[in-house]
Design an enzyme around this catalytic site. Sequence first.
Site, PDB file in Angstrom:
ATOM      1  N   CYS A 241       7.178  -3.554   4.294  1.00 36.37           N
ATOM      2  CA  CYS A 241       6.342  -4.455   4.149  1.00 36.37           C
ATOM      3  C   CYS A 241       5.355  -5.044   5.340  1.00 36.37           C
ATOM      4  O   CYS A 241       5.986  -5.738   5.970  1.00 36.37           O
ATOM      5  CB  CYS A 241       6.758  -5.725   3.220  1.00 36.37           C
ATOM      6  SG  CYS A 241       5.858  -6.969   3.082  1.00 36.37           S
TER       7      CYS A 241
ATOM      8  N   CYS B 256       5.331  -8.933   5.331  1.00 39.45           N
ATOM      9  CA  CYS B 256       6.502  -9.426   5.927  1.00 39.45           C
ATOM     10  C   CYS B 256       6.785  -9.215   7.373  1.00 39.45           C
ATOM     11  O   CYS B 256       7.073 -10.224   7.862  1.00 39.45           O
ATOM     12  CB  CYS B 256       7.506  -8.656   5.156  1.00 39.45           C
ATOM     13  SG  CYS B 256       7.537  -8.577   3.225  1.00 39.45           S
TER      14      CYS B 256
END
Length: 128
Positions: free
Chosen positions: A41, A44
């Site tokens: 991600c 993230c």
Amino acid sequence: MATIQLTAEGFKENIFDYDKAEEWKYKGNLPAVVDFYADWCGPCKAVAPVLEELSNEYHDKLLIYKIDTDKEQDLSMLFGIQSIPTILFIPVDGQPMMQKGAIPKSAFKQVIEERLLKTKNEPSQSAT
């Protein structure tokens, strides 16, 4: 102090044992931030260094945990994680709050100070 990687078992031991309790009761002595993330991600990855910085800044006042949603799918489902990153802010007393998406460091600090540490917006105590 670095962020702490958590498994579902670690979550039950350190934060909340959802198998044994029906009502939320945080087990920790310090407020906590839990980052639900995945290695693939992009947002993230952008939040990760911010969390490391915050972990160092608040090392004796706050715990920062990370939970890999790919490895801990049951725990992620329990919390209804549908997008990542999702951040769970946990005060020592009271209900946790969730924030979806990558948020800037200033927003993290505001929530930490006002909701977890409660150092702002408190009436000042004057000596009489």
